[in-house]
Design a protein around this motif. Structure first.
Motif, mmCIF file in Angstrom:
data_model
loop_
_atom_site.group_PDB
_atom_site.id
_atom_site.type_symbol
_atom_site.label_atom_id
_atom_site.label_comp_id
_atom_site.label_asym_id
_atom_site.label_seq_id
_atom_site.Cartn_x
_atom_site.Cartn_y
_atom_site.Cartn_z
ATOM 1 N N SER A 136 0.837 -1.197 0.000
ATOM 2 C CA SER A 136 0.000 0.000 0.000
ATOM 3 C C SER A 136 0.871 1.246 0.000
ATOM 4 C CB SER A 136 -0.953 -0.006 1.201
ATOM 5 O OG SER A 136 -0.259 0.183 2.420
ATOM 6 N N SER A 137 0.263 2.378 -0.287
ATOM 7 C CA SER A 137 1.025 3.590 -0.591
ATOM 8 C C SER A 137 1.243 4.517 0.586
ATOM 9 C CB SER A 137 0.308 4.368 -1.702
ATOM 10 O OG SER A 137 -0.998 4.754 -1.270
ATOM 11 N N HIS A 138 0.728 4.190 1.758
ATOM 12 C CA HIS A 138 0.837 5.130 2.880
ATOM 13 C C HIS A 138 2.305 5.294 3.284
ATOM 14 C CE1 HIS A 138 0.074 7.254 6.601
ATOM 15 N NE2 HIS A 138 -1.213 7.337 6.257
ATOM 16 N N PRO A 139 2.806 6.530 3.392
ATOM 17 C CA PRO A 139 4.238 6.738 3.671
ATOM 18 C C PRO A 139 4.660 6.421 5.098
ATOM 19 C CG PRO A 139 3.088 8.839 3.610
ATOM 20 C CD PRO A 139 2.096 7.798 3.164
ATOM 21 N N GLN A 140 3.709 6.179 5.986
ATOM 22 C CA GLN A 140 4.069 5.850 7.369
ATOM 23 C C GLN A 140 3.573 4.476 7.797
ATOM 24 O OE1 GLN A 140 2.985 8.818 10.273
ATOM 25 N NE2 GLN A 140 3.783 7.653 11.991
ATOM 26 N N THR A 141 2.408 4.037 7.323
ATOM 27 C CA THR A 141 1.802 2.804 7.834
ATOM 28 C C THR A 141 1.416 1.854 6.699
ATOM 29 O OG1 THR A 141 -0.367 3.883 7.880
ATOM 30 C CG2 THR A 141 0.926 3.912 9.928
ATOM 31 N N SER A 142 2.353 1.561 5.817
ATOM 32 C CA SER A 142 2.060 0.695 4.671
ATOM 33 C C SER A 142 1.930 -0.768 5.079
ATOM 34 C CB SER A 142 3.167 0.823 3.624
ATOM 35 O OG SER A 142 4.398 0.346 4.138
ATOM 36 N N TRP A 143 1.283 -1.536 4.175
ATOM 37 C CA TRP A 143 1.115 -2.974 4.335
ATOM 38 C C TRP A 143 1.530 -3.661 3.038
ATOM 39 C CZ3 TRP A 143 -1.392 -5.402 8.662
ATOM 40 C CH2 TRP A 143 -1.819 -4.495 9.640
ATOM 41 N N ALA A 144 2.089 -4.857 3.147
ATOM 42 C CA ALA A 144 2.438 -5.652 1.971
ATOM 43 C C ALA A 144 1.655 -6.951 2.004
ATOM 44 C CB ALA A 144 3.931 -5.951 1.935
ATOM 45 N N ALA A 145 1.368 -7.483 0.827
ATOM 46 C CA ALA A 145 0.579 -8.715 0.746
ATOM 47 C C ALA A 145 0.984 -9.522 -0.473
ATOM 48 C CB ALA A 145 -0.913 -8.395 0.698
ATOM 49 N N ILE A 146 0.828 -10.839 -0.342
ATOM 50 C CA ILE A 146 1.113 -11.785 -1.412
ATOM 51 C C ILE A 146 -0.092 -12.720 -1.523
ATOM 52 C CG2 ILE A 146 2.723 -13.546 -2.272
ATOM 53 C CD1 ILE A 146 4.655 -12.608 -0.047
ATOM 54 N N GLY A 147 -0.558 -12.945 -2.741
ATOM 55 C CA GLY A 147 -1.604 -13.943 -2.913
ATOM 56 C C GLY A 147 -2.851 -13.412 -3.594
ATOM 57 N N LEU A 148 -3.894 -14.200 -3.536
ATOM 58 C CA LEU A 148 -5.102 -13.968 -4.309
ATOM 59 C C LEU A 148 -5.724 -12.603 -4.054
ATOM 60 C CD1 LEU A 148 -7.164 -15.262 -6.288
ATOM 61 C CD2 LEU A 148 -8.432 -16.009 -4.260
ATOM 62 N N ARG A 149 -5.759 -12.167 -2.791
ATOM 63 C CA ARG A 149 -6.474 -10.937 -2.446
ATOM 64 C C ARG A 149 -5.511 -9.803 -2.103
ATOM 65 N NH1 ARG A 149 -12.211 -12.969 -0.088
ATOM 66 N NH2 ARG A 149 -12.798 -11.062 -1.154
ATOM 67 N N ALA A 150 -4.268 -9.924 -2.524
ATOM 68 C CA ALA A 150 -3.256 -8.932 -2.184
ATOM 69 C C ALA A 150 -3.600 -7.546 -2.718
ATOM 70 C CB ALA A 150 -1.890 -9.381 -2.700
ATOM 71 N N GLU A 151 -4.000 -7.466 -3.980
ATOM 72 C CA GLU A 151 -4.345 -6.171 -4.569
ATOM 73 C C GLU A 151 -5.559 -5.568 -3.877
ATOM 74 O OE1 GLU A 151 -2.941 -4.331 -6.768
ATOM 75 O OE2 GLU A 151 -1.487 -5.612 -7.822
ATOM 76 N N GLU A 152 -6.549 -6.380 -3.595
ATOM 77 C CA GLU A 152 -7.757 -5.902 -2.922
ATOM 78 C C GLU A 152 -7.426 -5.306 -1.561
ATOM 79 O OE1 GLU A 152 -11.890 -7.857 -1.111
ATOM 80 O OE2 GLU A 152 -10.549 -9.059 -2.365
ATOM 81 N N ILE A 153 -6.509 -5.920 -0.849
ATOM 82 C CA ILE A 153 -6.159 -5.477 0.500
ATOM 83 C C ILE A 153 -5.340 -4.200 0.478
ATOM 84 C CG2 ILE A 153 -4.769 -6.093 2.531
ATOM 85 C CD1 ILE A 153 -5.703 -9.019 1.998
ATOM 86 N N THR A 154 -4.441 -4.051 -0.464
ATOM 87 C CA THR A 154 -3.476 -2.944 -0.444
ATOM 88 C C THR A 154 -3.799 -1.780 -1.374
ATOM 89 O OG1 THR A 154 -2.110 -4.018 -2.139
ATOM 90 C CG2 THR A 154 -1.608 -4.524 0.175
ATOM 91 N N ALA A 155 -4.782 -1.931 -2.263
ATOM 92 C CA ALA A 155 -4.992 -0.935 -3.318
ATOM 93 C C ALA A 155 -5.340 0.448 -2.775
ATOM 94 C CB ALA A 155 -6.091 -1.410 -4.272
ATOM 95 N N ARG A 156 -6.114 0.510 -1.727
ATOM 96 C CA ARG A 156 -6.553 1.810 -1.200
ATOM 97 C C ARG A 156 -6.019 2.008 0.207
ATOM 98 N NH1 ARG A 156 -9.875 6.073 -1.527
ATOM 99 N NH2 ARG A 156 -11.042 6.717 0.334
#
Length: 254
Positions: free
Chosen positions: A120-140
């Motif tokens: 995800s794009s947050h400059p302080q509290t980003s999250w990373a994900a791998i797998g089927l729902r990774a884009e859904e989780i990190t897109a916004r």
């Protein structure tokens, strides 16, 4: 030394299942030596989750914010000129390249750097994900929702995710921030972060976790569906996000 195969078997026994959305919070130092290190732990988790599962890690960069505790500690005692020079040297946040904070642990960085991971794009509290729902989780991930309902953490709640607490105490259970933000009278404050476009300021809820240890003990005392088992040199615990947050919300409001 623990092998990836032994870890996969232990995670399965704990309750990690194919297709699960799993947020991992881990201390590899507490776990003990693993053949292959952090990458092997990621291998084991992805093997158990399978192609339909999603592995998620918190990849925060509090050093990137001049209003964070980590930054304030780093510049304590500096003169105004020294502080300005320190801030001028701070690298701009790049979701694709900026390492997560060392305080997040080696496993979070291993997830972030895994081929196919998104962040995800947050400059302080980003999250990373791998797998089927990774884009859904990190897109916004709006600036004003660090760890709120409109962040990847909020998506974990919506998706009924589980949290694997591996050698990490409930005092660090990140999802408790969602319960805090449901309480009346949430205080907002100004934050300042350096992004790809330079310094930016924004107002968002004031986040604190100093009460999480007590809250975590109370939640564990009453929360069904938590599984716990020894693993390596520590304890592994699998916690349902939604149930833990809902119970914490009720406890804080009582």
């Amino acid at each position: 030394m623990i092998s990836a195969a032994a870890l996969a078997a232990a995670f399965t026994e704990l309750g990690v299942r194919p297709g699960m959305v799993l947020h991992v919070q881990a201390s590899l130092r507490a776990l003990g030596p693993v053949a292959g290190g952090a990458a092997a732990v990621v291998d084991a988790l992805l093997e158990v989750l399978g192609e339909e599962g999603t592995l998620v890690a918190y990849t925060a960069t509090p050093e990137n914010s001049s209003t964070s505790r980590v930054h304030q500690a780093a510049v304590a005692g500096l003169s105004a000129a020294e502080r300005a020079a320190y801030e001028a040297r701070m690298p701009r946040f790049d979701p694709a390249a900026t390492p997560c904070s060392p305080t997040m642990g080696a496993l979070s960085e291993a997830v972030r750097t895994r081929p196919g991971a998104v962040r995800s794009s947050h400059p302080q509290t980003s999250w990373a994900a791998i797998g089927l729902r990774a884009e859904e989780i990190t897109a916004r991930h709006p600036l004003t929702s660090h760890l709120g309902p409109d962040s990847p953490l909020g998506r974990l709640y919506e998706l009924d995710a589980r949290v694997l607490m591996l050698g990490v105490q409930m005092a660090n259970f990140t999802a408790f921030h969602l319960a805090d933000l449901r309480q009346p009278g949430v205080v907002r404050r100004e934050y300042r972060c350096v992004t790809a476009d330079g310094w930016t300021t924004f107002r968002a809820p004031d986040l604190d976790d100093l009460h999480f240890a007590d809250l975590g003990a109370r939640v564990l005392a009453d929360l069904p569906g938590v599984t716990t088992a020894p693993l390596g040199g520590t304890t592994a615990r699998l916690v349902p996000v939604r149930e833990a947050v809902d119970l914490a919300t009720r406890l804080l409001a009582a």
